[in-house]
Design an enzyme around this catalytic site. Structure first.
Site, short mmCIF file in Angstrom:
data_model
loop_
_atom_site.label_atom_id
_atom_site.label_comp_id
_atom_site.label_asym_id
_atom_site.label_seq_id
_atom_site.Cartn_x
_atom_site.Cartn_y
_atom_site.Cartn_z
N LYS A 100 0.83 -1.23 0.00
CA LYS A 100 0.00 0.00 0.00
C LYS A 100 0.85 1.26 0.00
O LYS A 100 0.45 2.29 -0.55
CB LYS A 100 -0.97 0.02 1.18
CG LYS A 100 -0.28 0.15 2.54
CD LYS A 100 -0.84 -0.77 3.56
CE LYS A 100 0.27 -1.23 4.48
NZ LYS A 100 0.07 -2.50 5.11
N GLU A 124 -4.76 -5.40 -5.83
CA GLU A 124 -5.92 -5.79 -5.03
C GLU A 124 -5.54 -6.04 -3.55
O GLU A 124 -6.26 -5.65 -2.63
CB GLU A 124 -6.55 -7.06 -5.61
CG GLU A 124 -7.75 -7.59 -4.87
CD GLU A 124 -8.91 -6.60 -4.85
OE1 GLU A 124 -9.51 -6.37 -5.90
OE2 GLU A 124 -9.20 -6.05 -3.76
N VAL A 127 -5.14 -3.31 -0.20
CA VAL A 127 -6.20 -2.85 0.73
C VAL A 127 -7.07 -4.03 1.10
O VAL A 127 -7.54 -4.76 0.23
CB VAL A 127 -7.09 -1.77 0.06
CG1 VAL A 127 -8.12 -1.25 1.06
CG2 VAL A 127 -6.27 -0.64 -0.50
N LYS A 200 -4.51 3.23 2.78
CA LYS A 200 -5.53 2.33 2.20
C LYS A 200 -6.75 3.12 1.71
O LYS A 200 -7.26 2.87 0.63
CB LYS A 200 -5.93 1.27 3.23
CG LYS A 200 -4.80 0.26 3.49
CD LYS A 200 -5.13 -0.63 4.66
CE LYS A 200 -4.06 -1.69 4.90
NZ LYS A 200 -4.24 -2.39 6.18
N GLY A 297 -2.88 -11.42 6.78
CA GLY A 297 -2.66 -12.86 6.87
C GLY A 297 -2.05 -13.39 5.59
O GLY A 297 -2.34 -12.91 4.49
N1 HSE Z 1 -0.76 -3.70 9.87
C1 HSE Z 1 -1.82 -3.97 8.95
C2 HSE Z 1 -3.11 -4.22 9.73
C3 HSE Z 1 -1.46 -5.18 8.11
O1 HSE Z 1 -3.05 -4.38 10.96
O2 HSE Z 1 -4.18 -4.23 9.14
C4 HSE Z 1 -2.28 -5.32 6.86
O3 HSE Z 1 -2.12 -4.25 5.99
#
Ligand code: HSE
Length: 406
Positions: A100, A124, A127, A200, A297
Protein backbone atom coordinates in the site's frame (compact mmCIF):
# COMPACT_ATOMS: atom_id res chain seq x y z
CA UNK A 1 3.02 -20.95 -19.84
CA UNK A 2 3.30 -17.63 -18.03
CA UNK A 3 6.46 -17.00 -16.02
CA UNK A 4 6.59 -14.73 -13.03
CA UNK A 5 9.16 -13.42 -10.56
CA UNK A 6 8.49 -12.65 -6.91
CA UNK A 7 10.27 -9.68 -5.32
CA UNK A 8 10.59 -10.51 -1.62
CA UNK A 9 10.36 -13.92 0.07
CA UNK A 10 8.76 -12.86 3.33
CA UNK A 11 5.34 -13.87 4.61
CA UNK A 12 3.38 -12.79 1.53
CA UNK A 13 6.05 -13.80 -1.00
CA UNK A 14 6.30 -17.33 0.38
CA UNK A 15 2.48 -17.39 0.53
CA UNK A 16 2.28 -16.55 -3.19
CA UNK A 17 4.70 -19.40 -4.00
CA UNK A 18 2.69 -21.74 -1.75
CA UNK A 19 -0.66 -20.85 -3.35
CA UNK A 20 0.72 -21.21 -6.88
CA UNK A 21 2.14 -24.59 -5.97
CA UNK A 22 -0.80 -25.92 -3.96
CA UNK A 23 -3.44 -24.77 -6.47
CA UNK A 24 -1.42 -25.40 -9.64
CA UNK A 25 -4.10 -27.26 -11.64
CA UNK A 26 -6.93 -25.04 -10.47
CA UNK A 27 -4.96 -21.90 -11.35
CA UNK A 28 -4.04 -23.31 -14.76
CA UNK A 29 -7.77 -23.70 -15.51
CA UNK A 30 -8.55 -20.19 -14.26
CA UNK A 31 -5.71 -18.52 -16.15
CA UNK A 32 -5.93 -20.64 -19.28
CA UNK A 33 -2.26 -21.57 -18.96
CA UNK A 34 0.20 -22.69 -16.33
CA UNK A 35 1.82 -20.06 -14.11
CA UNK A 36 5.37 -20.80 -13.05
CA UNK A 37 7.60 -18.93 -10.63
CA UNK A 38 10.89 -18.53 -12.50
CA UNK A 39 12.70 -16.36 -9.94
CA UNK A 40 12.45 -15.20 -6.35
CA UNK A 41 14.41 -12.06 -5.50
CA UNK A 42 15.60 -11.58 -1.96
CA UNK A 43 18.74 -10.29 -0.26
CA UNK A 44 18.73 -13.28 2.05
CA UNK A 45 19.62 -16.93 1.43
CA UNK A 46 17.24 -19.71 2.37
CA UNK A 47 19.38 -22.82 2.90
CA UNK A 48 17.36 -26.01 2.56
CA UNK A 49 14.26 -24.25 1.17
CA UNK A 50 13.26 -25.38 -2.36
CA UNK A 51 13.24 -21.67 -3.28
CA UNK A 52 17.07 -21.85 -3.25
CA UNK A 53 17.07 -23.13 -6.82
CA UNK A 54 15.30 -20.07 -8.20
CA UNK A 55 16.63 -17.47 -5.76
CA UNK A 56 18.46 -14.45 -7.18
CA UNK A 57 19.98 -11.43 -5.43
CA UNK A 58 20.26 -9.18 -8.48
CA UNK A 59 17.05 -7.65 -9.83
CA UNK A 60 18.67 -7.20 -13.27
CA UNK A 61 18.60 -10.94 -13.84
CA UNK A 62 14.80 -10.68 -13.79
CA UNK A 63 14.53 -7.37 -15.63
CA UNK A 64 16.73 -8.66 -18.46
CA UNK A 65 14.92 -11.97 -18.85
CA UNK A 66 12.33 -11.66 -21.65
CA UNK A 67 10.63 -14.85 -20.46
CA UNK A 68 9.34 -13.15 -17.31
CA UNK A 69 5.86 -11.78 -18.05
CA UNK A 70 4.80 -10.57 -14.59
CA UNK A 71 6.62 -9.41 -11.48
CA UNK A 72 5.04 -9.69 -8.03
CA UNK A 73 6.32 -7.04 -5.60
CA UNK A 74 5.75 -8.01 -1.97
CA UNK A 75 8.79 -6.42 -0.32
CA UNK A 76 6.97 -3.51 1.28
CA UNK A 77 8.15 0.11 1.59
CA UNK A 78 8.49 2.61 -1.24
CA UNK A 79 12.19 2.11 -2.02
CA UNK A 80 13.52 0.10 -3.77
CA UNK A 81 10.07 -1.33 -4.59
CA UNK A 82 9.29 1.71 -6.77
CA UNK A 83 12.51 1.48 -8.77
CA UNK A 84 12.11 -2.28 -9.29
CA UNK A 85 8.45 -2.10 -10.35
CA UNK A 86 9.01 0.89 -12.62
CA UNK A 87 11.97 -0.82 -14.29
CA UNK A 88 9.93 -3.99 -14.75
CA UNK A 89 7.08 -2.07 -16.41
CA UNK A 90 9.55 -0.23 -18.64
CA UNK A 91 11.00 -3.63 -19.57
CA UNK A 92 7.54 -4.73 -20.73
CA UNK A 93 6.45 -6.76 -17.69
CA UNK A 94 3.16 -6.33 -15.87
CA UNK A 95 3.33 -5.93 -12.10
CA UNK A 96 1.26 -6.96 -9.10
CA UNK A 97 1.80 -5.62 -5.61
CA UNK A 98 0.39 -5.94 -2.11
CA UNK A 99 2.34 -2.84 -1.06
CA UNK A 100 0.00 0.00 0.00
CA UNK A 101 2.90 2.39 0.62
CA UNK A 102 4.05 1.97 -2.99
CA UNK A 103 0.56 2.32 -4.49
CA UNK A 104 -0.37 5.33 -2.33
CA UNK A 105 2.88 7.16 -3.17
CA UNK A 106 3.56 6.14 -6.78
CA UNK A 107 0.31 4.60 -8.09
CA UNK A 108 -0.52 7.26 -10.71
CA UNK A 109 2.89 7.10 -12.39
CA UNK A 110 3.07 3.31 -12.40
CA UNK A 111 -0.49 3.02 -13.73
CA UNK A 112 0.33 5.46 -16.52
CA UNK A 113 3.45 3.57 -17.55
CA UNK A 114 1.45 0.33 -17.57
CA UNK A 115 -1.38 1.87 -19.64
CA UNK A 116 1.03 3.31 -22.21
CA UNK A 117 2.51 -0.13 -22.78
CA UNK A 118 -0.71 -2.21 -22.73
CA UNK A 119 0.45 -3.72 -19.46
CA UNK A 120 -1.15 -3.90 -16.02
CA UNK A 121 -0.19 -2.68 -12.57
CA UNK A 122 -2.59 -4.34 -10.13
CA UNK A 123 -2.84 -4.02 -6.36
CA UNK A 124 -5.92 -5.79 -5.03
CA UNK A 125 -4.03 -7.08 -1.97
CA UNK A 126 -2.85 -3.60 -0.94
CA UNK A 127 -6.20 -2.85 0.73
CA UNK A 128 -8.21 -5.27 2.83
CA UNK A 129 -5.78 -8.20 2.39
CA UNK A 130 -7.94 -11.05 1.13
CA UNK A 131 -11.11 -8.97 0.72
CA UNK A 132 -11.88 -8.13 -2.91
CA UNK A 133 -12.48 -4.38 -2.92
CA UNK A 134 -10.24 -2.72 -5.53
CA UNK A 135 -11.54 -4.75 -8.45
CA UNK A 136 -15.23 -4.48 -7.43
CA UNK A 137 -14.80 -0.70 -7.27
CA UNK A 138 -13.35 -0.48 -10.75
CA UNK A 139 -15.36 -3.26 -12.29
CA UNK A 140 -18.59 -4.62 -10.80
CA UNK A 141 -19.73 -1.32 -9.26
CA UNK A 142 -18.98 0.99 -12.15
CA UNK A 143 -22.59 1.60 -13.27
CA UNK A 144 -23.05 4.13 -10.48
CA UNK A 145 -21.11 6.54 -8.30
CA UNK A 146 -19.72 5.51 -4.93
CA UNK A 147 -20.98 8.38 -2.76
CA UNK A 148 -19.38 7.02 0.38
CA UNK A 149 -16.75 4.48 1.41
CA UNK A 150 -16.39 3.74 5.10
CA UNK A 151 -13.77 1.18 6.04
CA UNK A 152 -12.33 -0.58 9.03
CA UNK A 153 -9.07 -0.99 7.16
CA UNK A 154 -6.58 -1.81 9.89
CA UNK A 155 -6.81 -5.15 11.67
CA UNK A 156 -4.38 -4.32 14.46
CA UNK A 157 -6.28 -1.31 15.75
CA UNK A 158 -9.61 -3.07 15.27
CA UNK A 159 -8.31 -5.86 17.47
CA UNK A 160 -7.19 -3.37 20.12
CA UNK A 161 -10.46 -1.44 20.07
CA UNK A 162 -12.41 -4.70 20.31
CA UNK A 163 -10.41 -5.72 23.40
CA UNK A 164 -10.94 -2.29 24.95
CA UNK A 165 -14.68 -2.37 24.25
CA UNK A 166 -15.64 -6.01 24.85
CA UNK A 167 -13.11 -6.94 27.56
CA UNK A 168 -12.68 -3.52 29.16
CA UNK A 169 -8.94 -3.68 28.57
CA UNK A 170 -6.82 -0.55 28.83
CA UNK A 171 -5.21 0.86 25.68
CA UNK A 172 -1.77 -0.21 26.94
CA UNK A 173 -2.85 -3.81 27.67
CA UNK A 174 -4.65 -4.10 24.34
CA UNK A 175 -1.50 -2.90 22.54
CA UNK A 176 0.70 -5.31 24.51
CA UNK A 177 -1.63 -8.18 23.59
CA UNK A 178 -1.70 -7.17 19.91
CA UNK A 179 2.11 -7.13 19.95
CA UNK A 180 2.32 -10.51 21.72
CA UNK A 181 0.06 -12.02 19.02
CA UNK A 182 2.20 -10.55 16.24
CA UNK A 183 -0.50 -8.15 14.95
CA UNK A 184 1.22 -4.96 16.06
CA UNK A 185 4.85 -4.16 15.33
CA UNK A 186 7.29 -3.33 18.09
CA UNK A 187 6.94 0.25 16.82
CA UNK A 188 3.16 0.32 16.40
CA UNK A 189 2.87 3.88 15.09
CA UNK A 190 1.91 2.98 11.49
CA UNK A 191 -1.17 1.22 12.83
CA UNK A 192 -2.14 3.18 15.96
CA UNK A 193 -1.48 6.61 14.42
CA UNK A 194 -3.68 5.72 11.44
CA UNK A 195 -0.95 5.96 8.76
CA UNK A 196 -1.68 2.46 7.41
CA UNK A 197 -5.43 3.14 7.15
CA UNK A 198 -4.66 6.52 5.54
CA UNK A 199 -2.80 4.93 2.63
CA UNK A 200 -5.53 2.33 2.20
CA UNK A 201 -8.40 4.83 2.03
CA UNK A 202 -6.34 7.00 -0.33
CA UNK A 203 -6.08 4.02 -2.70
CA UNK A 204 -9.81 3.24 -2.49
CA UNK A 205 -10.74 6.90 -2.95
CA UNK A 206 -8.47 7.12 -6.03
CA UNK A 207 -9.96 3.99 -7.57
CA UNK A 208 -13.55 5.06 -6.79
CA UNK A 209 -13.12 8.61 -8.09
CA UNK A 210 -10.80 7.86 -11.02
CA UNK A 211 -8.44 10.63 -9.84
CA UNK A 212 -5.40 10.53 -7.60
CA UNK A 213 -6.20 11.10 -3.94
CA UNK A 214 -2.97 12.06 -2.22
CA UNK A 215 -2.67 10.32 1.15
CA UNK A 216 -0.61 13.26 2.41
CA UNK A 217 -3.69 15.48 2.14
CA UNK A 218 -5.97 13.21 4.17
CA UNK A 219 -6.51 14.40 7.77
CA UNK A 220 -5.43 11.44 9.87
CA UNK A 221 -5.99 10.69 13.53
CA UNK A 222 -5.30 7.27 15.00
CA UNK A 223 -6.54 5.59 18.15
CA UNK A 224 -3.94 7.07 20.50
CA UNK A 225 -5.90 9.00 23.14
CA UNK A 226 -8.97 6.73 23.03
CA UNK A 227 -9.51 5.62 26.61
CA UNK A 228 -11.45 3.03 28.50
CA UNK A 229 -13.72 5.90 29.62
CA UNK A 230 -14.56 6.70 25.98
CA UNK A 231 -15.48 3.05 25.45
CA UNK A 232 -17.75 2.98 28.50
CA UNK A 233 -19.44 6.28 27.61
CA UNK A 234 -19.92 5.32 23.95
CA UNK A 235 -21.43 2.01 25.06
CA UNK A 236 -23.93 3.79 27.32
CA UNK A 237 -24.85 6.10 24.45
CA UNK A 238 -25.45 3.10 22.11
CA UNK A 239 -22.26 3.15 20.06
CA UNK A 240 -18.97 1.34 19.57
CA UNK A 241 -15.73 3.12 18.61
CA UNK A 242 -13.94 2.05 15.42
CA UNK A 243 -11.03 3.48 13.44
CA UNK A 244 -12.64 4.45 10.13
CA UNK A 245 -11.05 5.48 6.85
CA UNK A 246 -13.68 7.30 4.86
CA UNK A 247 -14.21 8.92 1.50
CA UNK A 248 -17.47 10.67 0.79
CA UNK A 249 -18.93 12.98 -1.81
CA UNK A 250 -21.60 15.51 -1.02
CA UNK A 251 -22.83 18.54 -2.98
CA UNK A 252 -19.91 18.26 -5.39
CA UNK A 253 -17.35 18.19 -2.58
CA UNK A 254 -14.98 15.31 -1.81
CA UNK A 255 -14.06 14.46 1.76
CA UNK A 256 -11.53 11.95 3.04
CA UNK A 257 -10.26 11.26 6.52
CA UNK A 258 -9.03 8.67 8.97
CA UNK A 259 -10.36 9.02 12.48
CA UNK A 260 -11.92 7.03 15.27
CA UNK A 261 -15.69 7.27 14.85
CA UNK A 262 -18.67 6.38 16.97
CA UNK A 263 -20.55 3.60 15.19
CA UNK A 264 -24.13 2.84 16.31
CA UNK A 265 -24.93 -0.71 17.40
CA UNK A 266 -27.23 -1.21 14.38
CA UNK A 267 -24.65 -0.04 11.79
CA UNK A 268 -23.24 -2.64 9.35
CA UNK A 269 -19.66 -1.90 10.53
CA UNK A 270 -20.44 -2.36 14.22
CA UNK A 271 -20.13 -6.19 14.22
CA UNK A 272 -16.72 -6.05 12.47
CA UNK A 273 -14.50 -7.08 15.36
CA UNK A 274 -11.06 -8.44 16.20
CA UNK A 275 -8.54 -8.39 13.35
CA UNK A 276 -11.22 -8.42 10.66
CA UNK A 277 -11.71 -5.61 8.16
CA UNK A 278 -15.03 -4.35 6.83
CA UNK A 279 -15.73 -1.84 4.06
CA UNK A 280 -19.13 -0.33 3.41
CA UNK A 281 -19.58 1.14 -0.05
CA UNK A 282 -22.60 3.35 -0.52
CA UNK A 283 -23.54 4.01 -4.13
CA UNK A 284 -26.30 5.84 -5.94
CA UNK A 285 -27.17 2.81 -8.07
CA UNK A 286 -26.11 -0.23 -6.05
CA UNK A 287 -27.12 1.03 -2.62
CA UNK A 288 -25.07 -0.02 0.39
CA UNK A 289 -22.75 -2.99 -0.09
CA UNK A 290 -20.66 -4.48 2.67
CA UNK A 291 -17.29 -6.22 2.15
CA UNK A 292 -16.03 -8.23 5.12
CA UNK A 293 -13.17 -10.63 5.78
CA UNK A 294 -9.50 -11.11 6.65
CA UNK A 295 -7.69 -7.84 6.12
CA UNK A 296 -4.26 -9.43 6.49
CA UNK A 297 -2.66 -12.86 6.87
CA UNK A 298 -0.39 -14.92 4.66
CA UNK A 299 -2.79 -16.98 2.54
CA UNK A 300 -5.70 -14.52 2.17
CA UNK A 301 -3.30 -11.77 1.05
CA UNK A 302 -1.33 -14.15 -1.19
CA UNK A 303 -4.66 -15.30 -2.68
CA UNK A 304 -5.50 -11.72 -3.68
CA UNK A 305 -2.04 -11.33 -5.27
CA UNK A 306 -2.42 -14.58 -7.22
CA UNK A 307 -5.90 -13.54 -8.41
CA UNK A 308 -4.30 -10.41 -9.92
CA UNK A 309 -1.65 -12.58 -11.60
CA UNK A 310 -4.40 -14.79 -13.05
CA UNK A 311 -6.33 -11.74 -14.28
CA UNK A 312 -3.26 -10.34 -16.03
CA UNK A 313 -2.40 -13.73 -17.56
CA UNK A 314 -5.92 -14.11 -18.96
CA UNK A 315 -5.71 -10.62 -20.43
CA UNK A 316 -2.15 -10.64 -21.75
CA UNK A 317 -1.47 -7.82 -24.19
CA UNK A 318 -4.11 -5.38 -22.94
CA UNK A 319 -4.66 -3.14 -19.98
CA UNK A 320 -7.75 -4.35 -18.15
CA UNK A 321 -7.94 -2.10 -15.15
CA UNK A 322 -9.65 1.28 -15.15
CA UNK A 323 -6.99 2.71 -12.81
CA UNK A 324 -7.03 6.42 -12.08
CA UNK A 325 -5.45 9.52 -13.53
CA UNK A 326 -2.50 11.53 -12.26
CA UNK A 327 -4.75 14.55 -11.81
CA UNK A 328 -5.22 15.18 -8.08
CA UNK A 329 -8.73 15.09 -6.66
CA UNK A 330 -9.21 18.22 -4.54
CA UNK A 331 -10.37 17.41 -1.01
CA UNK A 332 -12.75 19.73 0.81
CA UNK A 333 -12.20 21.08 4.32
CA UNK A 334 -13.83 18.71 6.80
CA UNK A 335 -14.03 21.27 9.56
CA UNK A 336 -16.77 23.02 7.57
CA UNK A 337 -18.90 19.87 7.16
CA UNK A 338 -21.91 19.54 9.46
CA UNK A 339 -22.16 16.23 11.31
CA UNK A 340 -22.83 14.82 14.76
CA UNK A 341 -20.00 14.51 17.27
CA UNK A 342 -19.44 12.72 20.54
CA UNK A 343 -18.08 15.12 23.14
CA UNK A 344 -16.48 13.83 26.34
CA UNK A 345 -15.98 16.48 28.95
CA UNK A 346 -12.87 15.97 31.06
CA UNK A 347 -11.97 17.52 34.37
CA UNK A 348 -15.48 18.76 35.08
CA UNK A 349 -17.73 16.45 37.03
CA UNK A 350 -21.33 16.17 35.88
CA UNK A 351 -22.42 16.29 39.54
CA UNK A 352 -23.72 19.75 38.94
CA UNK A 353 -26.54 18.39 36.85
CA UNK A 354 -27.87 21.74 35.75
CA UNK A 355 -24.53 22.99 34.45
CA UNK A 356 -23.77 19.77 32.57
CA UNK A 357 -27.26 19.71 31.05
CA UNK A 358 -26.92 23.34 29.99
CA UNK A 359 -23.51 22.66 28.44
CA UNK A 360 -24.83 19.61 26.54
CA UNK A 361 -27.86 21.54 25.38
CA UNK A 362 -25.65 24.27 23.90
CA UNK A 363 -24.62 21.54 21.41
CA UNK A 364 -28.26 20.62 20.79
CA UNK A 365 -28.04 17.49 22.98
CA UNK A 366 -31.06 16.94 25.25
CA UNK A 367 -29.24 14.59 27.61
CA UNK A 368 -25.82 13.41 28.64
CA UNK A 369 -24.34 10.19 29.95
CA UNK A 370 -22.07 9.91 32.93
CA UNK A 371 -19.76 7.24 34.30
CA UNK A 372 -18.58 6.64 37.85
CA UNK A 373 -15.58 8.90 37.64
CA UNK A 374 -17.95 11.82 37.05
CA UNK A 375 -16.83 12.14 33.42
CA UNK A 376 -19.74 12.79 31.09
CA UNK A 377 -20.40 12.76 27.37
CA UNK A 378 -23.14 13.52 24.86
CA UNK A 379 -23.85 13.45 21.12
CA UNK A 380 -24.20 16.83 19.42
CA UNK A 381 -26.72 17.80 16.79
CA UNK A 382 -25.19 18.05 13.28
CA UNK A 383 -22.75 20.95 13.43
CA UNK A 384 -19.33 21.91 12.13
CA UNK A 385 -16.18 20.91 13.96
CA UNK A 386 -15.29 24.58 14.17
CA UNK A 387 -18.55 25.26 16.06
CA UNK A 388 -17.88 22.33 18.43
CA UNK A 389 -14.40 23.63 19.19
CA UNK A 390 -15.74 27.11 19.83
CA UNK A 391 -18.28 25.82 22.37
CA UNK A 392 -15.69 23.54 23.98
CA UNK A 393 -13.48 26.55 24.62
CA UNK A 394 -16.14 27.66 27.17
CA UNK A 395 -15.82 24.65 29.46
CA UNK A 396 -13.53 24.76 32.48
CA UNK A 397 -11.99 21.35 31.64
CA UNK A 398 -11.26 19.99 28.18
CA UNK A 399 -13.26 18.11 25.58
CA UNK A 400 -12.43 14.97 23.63
CA UNK A 401 -14.32 15.17 20.34
CA UNK A 402 -14.97 12.22 18.02
CA UNK A 403 -17.23 12.27 14.95
CA UNK A 404 -20.21 9.97 14.67
CA UNK A 405 -20.20 7.91 11.45
CA UNK A 406 -22.29 9.59 8.73
N1 HSE B 1 -0.76 -3.70 9.87
C1 HSE B 1 -1.82 -3.97 8.95
C2 HSE B 1 -3.11 -4.22 9.73
C3 HSE B 1 -1.46 -5.18 8.11
O1 HSE B 1 -3.05 -4.38 10.96
O2 HSE B 1 -4.18 -4.23 9.14
C4 HSE B 1 -2.28 -5.32 6.86
O3 HSE B 1 -2.12 -4.25 5.99
Amino acid sequence: MSKIAIFGYGTIGSGVAEVLNKKREHIKKQAGEEIEVKYVLDLRDFPGDPVEEILVHDVNVILNDPEVDIVVEVMGGVHPAYEYVKSALLAGKSAVTSNKALVAACGPELLKIARERNLNFQFEASVGGGIPIVRPLEDALTAGDASGIYGILNGTTNYMLTKMFDDEMSYEDALAQAQALGYAERDPSADVEGFDACRKIAILASVASGQFVDYQEIPTRGIVGITQEDMALADLLGYGIKLIGSFSREDGKNYAEVTPMLVPFDHALYPVKDVYNGILVDGDINGAIMFYGSGAGKLPTAGAVVADVIDITKNAGRTVQAGYSEEKLPLADLSAKKRAFYVRVNGVSAENDEKARAFASSFGADSYTEIESGTYAFITEPMTRAAVDQLCANVAGSCNVIPVIG
